[in-house]
Design an enzyme around this catalytic site. Structure first.
Site, PDB file in Angstrom:
ATOM      1  N   HIS A 183       2.385  25.423 -22.265  1.00 19.40           N
ATOM      2  CA  HIS A 183       3.256  24.513 -22.997  1.00 19.40           C
ATOM      3  C   HIS A 183       4.756  25.015 -22.865  1.00 19.40           C
ATOM      4  CE1 HIS A 183       4.960  21.736 -25.887  1.00 19.40           C
ATOM      5  NE2 HIS A 183       5.670  23.079 -26.432  1.00 19.40           N
ATOM      6  N   GLY A 233       0.923  -1.323  -0.111  1.00 18.87           N
ATOM      7  CA  GLY A 233      -0.005   0.038  -0.125  1.00 18.87           C
ATOM      8  C   GLY A 233       0.966   1.278  -0.086  1.00 18.87           C
TER       9      GLY A 233
HETATM   10  P1  NAD Z   1      -2.705   0.472   3.136  1.00 17.80           P
HETATM   11  O1  NAD Z   1      -4.207   0.211   3.428  1.00 17.80           O
HETATM   12  O2  NAD Z   1      -2.440   1.645   2.045  1.00 17.80           O
HETATM   13  O3  NAD Z   1      -2.046  -0.584   2.475  1.00 17.80           O
HETATM   14  C1  NAD Z   1      -1.906  -1.835   3.259  1.00 17.80           C
HETATM   15  C2  NAD Z   1      -1.399  -2.952   2.569  1.00 17.80           C
HETATM   16  O4  NAD Z   1      -1.195  -4.186   3.158  1.00 17.80           O
HETATM   17  C3  NAD Z   1      -2.868  -3.536   1.548  1.00 17.80           C
HETATM   18  O5  NAD Z   1      -2.463  -3.223   0.290  1.00 17.80           O
HETATM   19  C4  NAD Z   1      -3.306  -4.770   2.062  1.00 17.80           C
HETATM   20  O6  NAD Z   1      -3.940  -5.730   0.948  1.00 17.80           O
HETATM   21  C5  NAD Z   1      -2.018  -5.275   2.517  1.00 17.80           C
HETATM   22  N1  NAD Z   1      -2.114  -6.260   3.448  1.00 17.80           N
HETATM   23  C6  NAD Z   1      -2.842  -6.479   4.401  1.00 17.80           C
HETATM   24  N2  NAD Z   1      -2.672  -7.552   5.225  1.00 17.80           N
HETATM   25  C7  NAD Z   1      -1.745  -8.125   4.474  1.00 17.80           C
HETATM   26  C8  NAD Z   1      -1.137  -9.331   4.800  1.00 17.80           C
HETATM   27  N3  NAD Z   1      -1.447 -10.245   5.957  1.00 17.80           N
HETATM   28  N4  NAD Z   1      -0.027  -9.869   3.934  1.00 17.80           N
HETATM   29  C9  NAD Z   1       0.421  -8.957   3.162  1.00 17.80           C
HETATM   30  N5  NAD Z   1      -0.246  -7.789   2.844  1.00 17.80           N
HETATM   31  C10 NAD Z   1      -1.345  -7.415   3.543  1.00 17.80           C
HETATM   32  O7  NAD Z   1      -2.060   0.766   4.388  1.00 17.80           O
HETATM   33  P2  NAD Z   1      -0.652   1.417   4.724  1.00 17.80           P
HETATM   34  O8  NAD Z   1       0.185   1.631   3.711  1.00 17.80           O
HETATM   35  O9  NAD Z   1       0.070   0.959   6.114  1.00 17.80           O
HETATM   36  O10 NAD Z   1      -1.220   3.010   5.135  1.00 17.80           O
HETATM   37  C11 NAD Z   1      -2.094   3.330   6.140  1.00 17.80           C
HETATM   38  C12 NAD Z   1      -2.840   4.600   5.993  1.00 17.80           C
HETATM   39  O11 NAD Z   1      -2.022   5.735   5.782  1.00 17.80           O
HETATM   40  C13 NAD Z   1      -3.503   4.688   4.813  1.00 17.80           C
HETATM   41  O12 NAD Z   1      -4.726   4.547   4.676  1.00 17.80           O
HETATM   42  C14 NAD Z   1      -3.046   5.681   4.110  1.00 17.80           C
HETATM   43  O13 NAD Z   1      -4.183   6.377   3.569  1.00 17.80           O
HETATM   44  C15 NAD Z   1      -2.310   6.590   4.969  1.00 17.80           C
HETATM   45  N6  NAD Z   1      -1.224   7.036   4.319  1.00 17.80           N
HETATM   46  C16 NAD Z   1      -1.348   7.967   3.232  1.00 17.80           C
HETATM   47  C17 NAD Z   1      -0.163   8.236   2.383  1.00 17.80           C
HETATM   48  C18 NAD Z   1      -0.402   9.198   1.362  1.00 17.80           C
HETATM   49  O14 NAD Z   1      -1.437   9.924   1.195  1.00 17.80           O
HETATM   50  N7  NAD Z   1       0.454   9.508   0.662  1.00 17.80           N
HETATM   51  C19 NAD Z   1       1.068   8.050   2.821  1.00 17.80           C
HETATM   52  C20 NAD Z   1       1.156   6.989   3.757  1.00 17.80           C
HETATM   53  C21 NAD Z   1       0.104   6.396   4.567  1.00 17.80           C
END
Ligand code: NAD
Ligand code: FAD
Length: 468
Positions: free
Chosen positions: A446, A184
């Site tokens: 541009h 993620g």
């Molecule tokens: P996320 O929800 O973005 O991603 C977590 C990922 O882990 C998902 O793709 C999920 O499928 C995977 N996952 C879950 N359980 C798993 C497992 N057992 N094995 C393997 N993969 C697994 O969460 P995050 O990256 O931890 O971020 C947390 C929050 O922080 C998010 O909601 C995000 O919006 C926020 N955040 C936002 C930004 C940004 O806006 N640029 C940056 C960092 C964090």
């Protein structure tokens, strides 16, 4: 006992923005923060420090990989000074946090440092560092206590080798091999930092795509770009065991065919989401309900089941994003003041600050298919953009989804250079319910990256993009 119109618990982007808006609207306001630094996750261990490290690591990566082609010869190969990089990050954080302190003073908001907990529906007790307990009252109370990293039940996060984003923002060495659990936002952003600095990064993701909640094209394109950076991806893999011994970590996972994957590394970053933070908040003393996922339950006005108690940001349902928390802070302040504000949750953009950047607003193509909405899609690749060629940033594309009959833009998904900033144009267009043709008829300077949005809109509206 000091009495306030509004008491805000938590000083993240939800809480501090809500407090400022309350003060602007003439309400006597208090803000409670358990740490000495204001600004919450976002300023201290989230958005700001991660972007500082992303920028520093990208500079290093460019110096090593593209300066030569740009005709810039360095006397010797650039070296990473991680201590300095982390120090600069902390300086950025400290300055930003200092800015919030200034804003609290400027708006005459009383700040209390200490852990806040409900005594009853109008009284909050603050447990201060020196052991002193102070109680204050609020006619209205806003819960803005945010979130903390989620784990997996079988993983013990030792914060040394098996780490969360908080520790990943202050490592003292560049990992040789970092396994990231979760493809993620956090996993890919912080994975990018260390991959650019020379680490091997392996991402183990449960779903069959990275950034799986975004439009599928984005995940596919980002995976291609990150592979070039040296990332390895293990999709459709369920992690089952993570163990640390001395300086090494072993991660075991099974794929969807039941085959076992074993990865040995020196660090494992657990980035599988975040969970609402309501520890020792005394919600039960005020009678405030939480849902099955531990989030404070709120209605359409962000009011809890108890009149006069509101909740905003990561601690309630919806995207865990700083700008969503800010919108909600402003919204609640205006509701308390008797106004009738509105938030269009569908138009809250999402950005991943990798390089290329990914940015998105509105419906994904998958959602439109699922809803049965008739749509047309247009896209434009950055490799056809003169501006992108000039800066050697040709990975990625812009995709515009518009209603098949009305031409109204329903979703914009972009991956490429500076998309984090470019998405704002799409948000404005959609807020004013623009058609793809509206964008196609607007002059774009541009050469800019934004021309690619216009070209994708031209492609969506009438398949008449000029440069492809
Ligand atoms: P996320 O929800 O973005 O991603 C977590 C990922 O882990 C998902 O793709 C999920 O499928 C995977 N996952 C879950 N359980 C798993 C497992 N057992 N094995 C393997 N993969 C697994 O969460 P995050 O990256 O931890 O971020 C947390 C929050 O922080 C998010 O909601 C995000 O919006 C926020 N955040 C936002 C930004 C940004 O806006 N640029 C940056 C960092 C964090
Ligand atoms: P928080 O920022 O979590 O603030 C809550 C505050 O409440 C904290 O300071 C906490 O100490 C305090 N608190 C909790 N309980 C109590 C109590 N009982 N008494 C007193 N104080 C209390 N989002 C983006 O939009 N863009 C990004 O680029 C981005 N990058 C991120 C990178 C990382 C590594 C992480 C972890 C998150 C990132 N996020 C990003 C998400 C963003 O940080 C959160 O969505 C945002 O901080 C939520 O704001 P909030 O006000 O709801 O809560």
């Amino acid at each position: 006992m000091n009495a306030y119109d509004v008491v805000v618990i938590g000083s993240g982007p939800g809480g501090y923005v809500g407090a400022i808006r309350c003060a602007q609207l003439g309400m006597k306001t208090a803000l409670i923060e358990r740490y000495n630094a204001l600004g919450g996750t976002c300023l201290n261990v989230g958005c700001i420090p991660s972007k500082a490290l992303l920028d520093s690591s990208e500079h290093y990566h460019q110096a090593v990989h593209t300066f030569g082609e740009h005709g810039i010869d360095l006397k010797s190969a650039p070296k990473v000074n991680l201590t300095q990089m982390i120090k600069r990050k902390q300086d950025v954080v400290d300055q930003t946090v200092g800015g919030i302190q200034f804003l609290m003073k400027k708006n005459k908001i009383d700040v209390y440092h200490g852990h806040g907990s409900f005594v009853d529906k109008n009284t909050v007790q603050i447990a201060k560092e020196d052991g002193i307990l102070e109680k204050i009252t609020g006619k209205n109370i806003i819960i803005a206590t945010g979130s903390k990293p989620a784990g997996l039940p079988f993983i013990s996060i030792d914060k040394k080798r098996i780490i969360t984003s908080t520790e990943a923002l202050k490592l003292t060495e560049v990992p040789k091999h970092m396994v990231v659990i979760g493809g993620g936002v956090i996993g890919l952003e912080l994975g990018s930092v260390y991959a650019r600095l020379g680490a091997k990064v392996s991402v183990v993701e449960f779903m069959d795509s990275i950034i799986p909640t975004m439009d599928r094209t984005m995940g596919k394109e980002l995976q291609k770009s990150l592979k070039k950076l040296g990332f390895e991806f293990y999709l459709s893999h369920k992690v089952k065991e993570v163990t640390a011994k001395g300086k090494s970590v072993t991660v075991k996972a099974d794929n969807n065919k039941g085959e076992e994957l074993v990865l040995d590394a020196d660090y494992c970053l657990v980035a599988v989401g975040r969970k609402p933070y309501t520890d020792n908040l005394g919600l039960e003393k005020a009678g405030v309900k939480i849902d099955e996922r531990g989030r404070v339950e709120v209605d359409a006005h962000l009011q809890t089941n108890i009149s006069g108690i509101y909740a905003i940001g990561d601690v309630v349902k919806g995207a865990m994003l700083a700008h969503k928390a800010e919108e909600e802070g402003t919204f609640v302040a205006e509701v308390i003041a008797g106004q009738k504000p509105h938030i269009n949750y569908n138009l809250i953009p999402g950005v991943v600050y990798t390089w290329p950047e990914v940015a998105s607003v509105g419906y994904t193509e998958e959602q439109l298919k699922e809803n049965g909405t008739p749509y047309k899609a247009g896209s434009f690749p950055f490799k056809a953009s003169g501006r992108a060629r000039a800066s050697m940033d040709t990975d990625g594309l812009v995709k515009v989804l518009a209603h098949k009959d009305t031409d109204e833009i329903l979703g914009v998904h972009m991956i490429g250079p500076r998309c984090a900033d470019m998405i704002a144009e799409a948000v404005v267009a959609m807020e004013f319910r623009a058609s793809a043709e509206d964008i196609a008829r607007i002059s774009h300077a541009h050469p800019t990256f934004t021309e690619s949005f216009r070209e994708a809109a031209l492609d969506a509206t009438a398949k008449r993009a000029i440069h492809i």
